[in-house]
Design a protein around this motif. Sequence first.
Motif: not given
Length: 231
Positions: A132-141, A35-44, A27-33
């Motif tokens: 992830t969240s709109a602010s880039g931090g940890v949330s329940g979104l 990405d801005r590289t084209g791969a990963g999780l992106h926020q627009i 079981v892994v509980v994690f948070a991450s920033d």
Amino acid sequence: VESGHAVWAAHRLQISGSLLKEHNEVVVVFASDYDRTGAGLHQIIEESEQQVFEYYCANPGVFETHRIFPCFDQPDLRAQLRLSVIAPSQWTVITNMPPLEVSADALQTARRERMSAPASRSSRGARAYAHTSASGGVSGLVRSMSGDLLADEMEGETQRCPTIFDDVPKSGCKLWRFGATPPISLSGFVFAVGPFLKVVNKTEGGLPVALYCRQSQLRYLDHADLFELIS
């Protein structure tokens, strides 16, 4: 970070020794920033004169899925994946599989079931909590839905992991549950969340198809040519 025989170093979790049994559950509980590289999780974020639109897109590449959630990031290893997402009611969630249900009632029912669950070990297999969240931090979104309890057998105690419902508003959200994918390479798993505009059509064979577009990009969407290409 080192704890017992579990070592986290260089973006890898190494588990060995007495922690490994014939059958293992991680079981892994994690948070991450983002990405801005084209791969990963992106926020627009798109701003207009009247409102702000937020979009979240997961776009893994080969050997890049670990940027989105912990996994065995190896193309020849295939897995079935199930996604559940809590998102604002007016948003759309898109992934590899069609939704099994989309409901605010399902969110409340699942919340009650989780909160009344006994403190015992879940046996539903390896799982990760992604958020992830709109602010880039940890949330329940955006979160995984599988399990919320972790039994610490090393210490003989049961510890509660963060659940999908931590920090989630009590109203204004819906729960999206999706079916399990076929066994796939993890680089083929994608999802997108946000207030997308949807254009629908059917192929020549009668299969329904849809295009999803960000609000600001609709005037650039050449849907007629794209639908012709798909057909």
